[in-house]
Enzyme design. Structure first.
Site, PDB file in Angstrom:
ATOM      1  N   GLU A   1      19.578  61.347  59.776  1.00 16.22           N
ATOM      2  CA  GLU A   1      20.848  61.619  59.107  1.00 16.22           C
ATOM      3  C   GLU A   1      21.558  62.824  59.711  1.00 16.22           C
ATOM      4  O   GLU A   1      22.105  63.668  58.996  1.00 16.22           O
ATOM      5  CB  GLU A   1      20.625  61.834  57.599  1.00 16.22           C
ATOM      6  CG  GLU A   1      19.956  60.662  56.930  1.00 16.22           C
ATOM      7  CD  GLU A   1      19.948  60.729  55.409  1.00 16.22           C
ATOM      8  OE1 GLU A   1      20.360  61.756  54.849  1.00 16.22           O
ATOM      9  OE2 GLU A   1      19.541  59.735  54.792  1.00 16.22           O
TER      10      GLU A   1
ATOM     11  N   GLU B   1      14.648  54.634  55.922  1.00 13.74           N
ATOM     12  CA  GLU B   1      14.398  55.345  54.674  1.00 13.74           C
ATOM     13  C   GLU B   1      14.898  54.462  53.548  1.00 13.74           C
ATOM     14  O   GLU B   1      16.022  53.956  53.611  1.00 13.74           O
ATOM     15  CB  GLU B   1      15.147  56.677  54.691  1.00 13.74           C
ATOM     16  CG  GLU B   1      14.396  57.776  54.005  1.00 13.74           C
ATOM     17  CD  GLU B   1      15.117  59.103  54.117  1.00 13.74           C
ATOM     18  OE1 GLU B   1      15.175  59.656  55.230  1.00 13.74           O
ATOM     19  OE2 GLU B   1      15.628  59.563  53.092  1.00 13.74           O
TER      20      GLU B   1
HETATM   21  C1  GAL Z   1      17.671  61.235  52.473  1.00  9.86           C
HETATM   22  C2  GAL Z   1      17.152  62.299  53.429  1.00  9.86           C
HETATM   23  C3  GAL Z   1      15.773  62.764  53.003  1.00  9.86           C
HETATM   24  C4  GAL Z   1      15.791  63.102  51.541  1.00  9.86           C
HETATM   25  C5  GAL Z   1      16.204  61.876  50.769  1.00  9.86           C
HETATM   26  C6  GAL Z   1      16.169  62.030  49.260  1.00  9.86           C
HETATM   27  O1  GAL Z   1      19.019  61.017  52.597  1.00  9.86           O
HETATM   28  O2  GAL Z   1      17.060  61.796  54.718  1.00  9.86           O
HETATM   29  O3  GAL Z   1      15.399  63.877  53.765  1.00  9.86           O
HETATM   30  O4  GAL Z   1      16.682  64.145  51.345  1.00  9.86           O
HETATM   31  O5  GAL Z   1      17.518  61.551  51.143  1.00  9.86           O
HETATM   32  O6  GAL Z   1      16.589  60.855  48.632  1.00  9.86           O
END
Ligand code: GAL
Length: 814
Positions: free
Chosen positions: A413, A488
């Site tokens: 990100e 993710e």
């Molecule tokens: C994502 C990010 C992670 C964490 C997560 C929490 O966007 O890459 O590091 O912050 O959100 O939901």
């Protein structure tokens, strides 16, 4: 493994902290602490690995995102050591597996070098400054005041340090590189490049010999299976040279998830007929294929990535690396059916890769959480220009012989994710060092990188959370052949053992019905549905396997969450409002709620939801909630069931509440949402293909009368680093765990053992992890113990609490 003459350099360091202190005051840093002659007699004696911030105290005014722990400060470490006369003429290196952050190193008062990025491993050449036959002092300065983070980064020399002594002609740092370009059942072609340094004043001709042995799960070499032809290479004075050789292994035993077979390449370097260096390189033979339409193939077999993202801390131990703690985490994840780990969002400890190789996990090995533009003020953005190339190369050189590593990730990100040039530049650096694995990047802007064309430079598109645009990109000619992975997913949040009926959030806890998620997230079930819609996805990485220190979303009184919506002004405004409310209320939360497993290592309900989906052949069925709702008699109390079966019947006190069937691809849990609570027994019988598959029950318990202890291992090594985790359950007279009970438990050890830390998985507890007293959280706690340094024998761990019978467990240190 590496150079044979490698010694752990962890013992007997001295430590002192300047700048910001644990209590928020500041102590000026004296000048010249690197000098040989300073008064360090009052410095604290300790052994590495060391995380100077994990002792806290937790401070309410510190930000939740870094765990409310005082990690900011300036840490100095010094260590005295003697180099014997017999070592004259050798080369001396210190290998740091990781030091947080901005490490600067001196030997005998002279500056040796620096490595600012706290997550990378690096080598320092002490040779020019060493005093042979005398006392030497190495000094290390670390500065976390200059480092900001979105999670708890830890502080200190939190990984191992090694002393390597070699002859002037030796295998260079991470100087071997093994690839397996052709693999079949009959044979595998093994290519090996060996880089040799020559520190002599004149050129030399080095002879390189490498033999290959089988390597067992305990790192013991076995039968010899092949050798490379001997090669000779001329190396200029003070120069280096690389030789490349090829051999074959007949009927190779593949490295795979269930049978993680490995080999060991043992290299000797000789000059004038004398062996001057020996170097060990473990490796594995496997094929990787990433396809846009048919998913990921490991050794020709489709493997869906059932992955978890994890930060690097080890809960109550902080970031100080410990192999038994990490092995316990991976064992729990494996039991759930997890087959891949994403090292979010930084280079992992070398031990993680070693364990992944041994246990059979695939690893998404990640370099950065930001590039040129930081998410925080003092983020990697401060290092990008000078260090990104060195950092990327260090990561790849260190990790490229590990069979577990299957994808390189250049980021997560990152703000610059649309930048075509930067993406290409970083991907090219990676490919220059290892063209055998694909390069990816985790995108939170679902369109940005693809719209701009940045993703063209990658081998795999990593989607964080947003899959709704996927069909559009699947037919875009630029990406039609680009494999996509859920880098993710989900970000479901919950607190173990907490169930709410009128809300999802209460008392800084979150319901464990597995329904709560932040705006960008989704439930695990929703993600499974998405995955079923896009069967060509390589799989997913759930955020996160374990709870971690910091980022206690949604009780995160900082702006972390805003990053997720930085392209959406209305969402940003809404979140800003929420954050301001949280700031006023001073949320006490100091660790995350994202974990499928809590910080203490206890599975939450979600563990069984993933297990039911990820291990379809394991007969299992799980019921939630618990059944101790004295205040809910007659009230609707939904019951959810997670099973690897396809159908289940629920019974309350022997009466059937009906049978429910899962629709394939649509239902991932079975829900009885009109159950009226009455105390007693909830029983479930699960079926698969019409046959009984698994049963389970939860019962209303009696009152708590005793503590019950079980150890994850009853014998540990007397080596300090070996740990046993002891689970404490608060039980009623019949041995049922009483779910809603939080008695204060006192721990002690009799015999040659000691308590390292305690925890209970409560994200709001400010009790220091080192405390020997801790409340149970929803009926459970954990105590982590080790043998006293160097002692052997049996020791007893005792847990006691007023009004309850003691819990006792015996352990043996050998
Ligand atoms: C994502 C990010 C992670 C964490 C997560 C929490 O966007 O890459 O590091 O912050 O959100 O939901």
């Amino acid at each position: 493994m590496g150079a044979v003459d490698t010694q752990l350099f962890d013992d007997n360091w001295l430590f002192s902290r300047f700048g910001l202190q644990a209590d928020g005051t500041s102590v000026p840093e004296p000048g010249n602490l690197q000098n040989t002659e300073i008064d360090d007699s009052s410095w604290k004696k300790l052994d590495l690995p060391h995380d100077w911030a994990i002792e806290g105290p937790f401070r309410i005014e510190l930000t939740g995102e870094t765990g409310k722990l005082p990690f900011k400060g300036i840490g100095w470490y010094r260590k005295y050591f003697t180099i014997p006369d017999g070592d004259a003429g050798k080369q001396f290196f210190l290998d740091f597996d990781g030091a947080m952050a901005y490490a600067q190193i001196w030997l005998n008062g002279q500056y040796v070098g620096t490595w600012p990025y706290g997550y990378n491993s690096f080598r320092m050449d002490l040779t020019p400054f060493v005093k042979i036959g005398q006392k030497n002092v190495v000094a290390v300065r670390l500065d976390t005041e200059k480092w900001d983070s979105r999670w708890y980064p830890g502080a200190g020399i939190y990984r191992h340090v090694w002393m390597i002594k070699t002859n002037p002609v030796h295998v260079a740092h991470w100087g071997t590189y093994i690839t397996t370009p052709v693999v079949s059942d009959k044979s595998a072609t093994i290519k090996m490049a060996v880089t040799i340094d020559n520190q002599e004043e004149s050129s030399v001709v080095a002879t390189v010999n490498t033999q290959i042995f089988e390597l067992d799960g305990n790192n013991k070499p076995g039968m010899k299976v092949a050798s490379f032809n001997q090669s000779q290479v001329k190396i200029d004075a003070k120069g280096n040279a690389t030789t490349a050789t090829v051999t074959t292994i007949k009927s190779p035993k593949r490295w795979d998830l269930i049978s993680p077979n490995r080999y060991l390449a043992k290299t000797t370097i000789s000059v004038d007929g004398k062996v001057v260096d020996t170097y060990n390189t473990p490796f594995g033979i496997r094929t990787l294929e990433f396809t846009a339409r048919n998913g990921f193939l490991l050794n020709g077999r489709r493997v869906e990535i059932k992955g978890t993202c994890n930060h690097h801390d080890l809960g109550a131990l902080g970031t100080a690396i410990n192999t038994s703690a990490l092995r316990r985490q991976l064992t729990i994840l494996k039991d759930m059916g997890c087959n891949s780990l994403r090292t979010s969002h930084n280079p992992p400890a070398p031990e993680l890769l070693e364990l992944a190789d041994q246990m059979g996990f695939l690893v998404w090995d990640e370099a950065f959480d930001c590039w040129k533009n930081g998410k925080k003020k003092n983020d990697y953005n401060k290092l990008y220009d000078d260090w990104h190339e060195k950092d990327l190369k260090a990561l790849i050189h260190r990790d490229r012989n590990h069979p577990s590593v299957f994808i390189w990730s250049i980021g997560n990100e990152v703000i610059d994710q649309r930048d075509v040039e930067m993406t290409k530049h970083l991907a090219d650096i990676v490919r220059g060092e290892d063209p055998t694995r694909p390069v990816s990047n985790g995108y939170n802007d679902p369109d940005g990188g693809r719209e701009s064309g940045a993703v063209v430079a990658l081998d795999i598109m990593g989607v964080n959370y947003f899959f709704n645009q996927q069909p559009k990109w699947d037919i875009d000619p630029r990406y039609a052949n680009k494999p996509t992975i859920g880098s993710e997913t989900s970000s479901c949040v919950s607190s173990r053992g907490e169930y709410f009926f009128d809300t999802e959030y209460k008392n800084w806890q979150i319901t464990s019905y597995d329904s709560a998620k932040p705006g960008w997230g989704c439930t695990p079930d929703d993600q499974f549905r998405t995955n079923a819609t896009f069967p060509h996805l390589l799989g997913e990485y759930v955020w996160t396997g374990f709870d971690y220190l910091g980022e206690p979303t949604p009780y995160n009184s900082d702006e972390t969450n805003l990053l997720n919506f930085r392209n959406d002004p209305s969402k940003r405004a809404e979140l800003e409002k929420k954050m301001n409310e949280l700031r006023k209320n001073k949320a006490p939360s100091r660790s995350s709620y994202f974990g499928i497993v809590d910080l203490a290592g206890f599975p939450k309900d979600r563990f069984y939801l993933y297990q039911s989906h990820w291990r379809p052949d394991l007969p299992m069925v799980h019921i939630l909630p618990h059944w101790n709702w004295v205040e809910r008699i007659g009230q609707i109390t939904p019951v959810h069931v997670y099973t690897s079966g396809d159908e289940a019947e629920l019974f309350l006190n022997g009466k059937s509440l009906g049978r429910k069937v899962k629709q394939a691809g649509r239902d991932f849990r079975l829900v009885w949402d009109s159950v009226k609570y009455e105390p007693g027994i909830v029983k479930v019988v699960a079926y698969k293909n019409g046959k009984q598959w698994a049963t389970n029950e939860v019962r209303t318990t009696g009152t708590a009368v005793k503590l019950y202890l079980t150890a994850d291992r009853n014998t540990i090594s007397s080596n300090e680093a070996d740990l046993a985790y002891i689970t404490v359950k608060v039980q009623d007279a019949s041995g049922l765990t009483v779910p809603r009970t939080h008695p204060l438990i006192k721990f002690k050890v009799e015999g040659p053992g000691e308590i390292v830390a305690t925890d209970n998985g409560d994200a709001t507890s400010f009790v220091p992890f080192q405390s020997h007293e801790r409340e149970a959280f929803n009926g459970m706690a954990v105590v982590i113990v080790k043998a006293k340094k160097g002692s052997k024998g049996t020791f007893k761990v005792i847990a006691s609490s007023d009004g309850l019978d003691d819990g006792i467990v015996m352990l043996r240190a050998k």
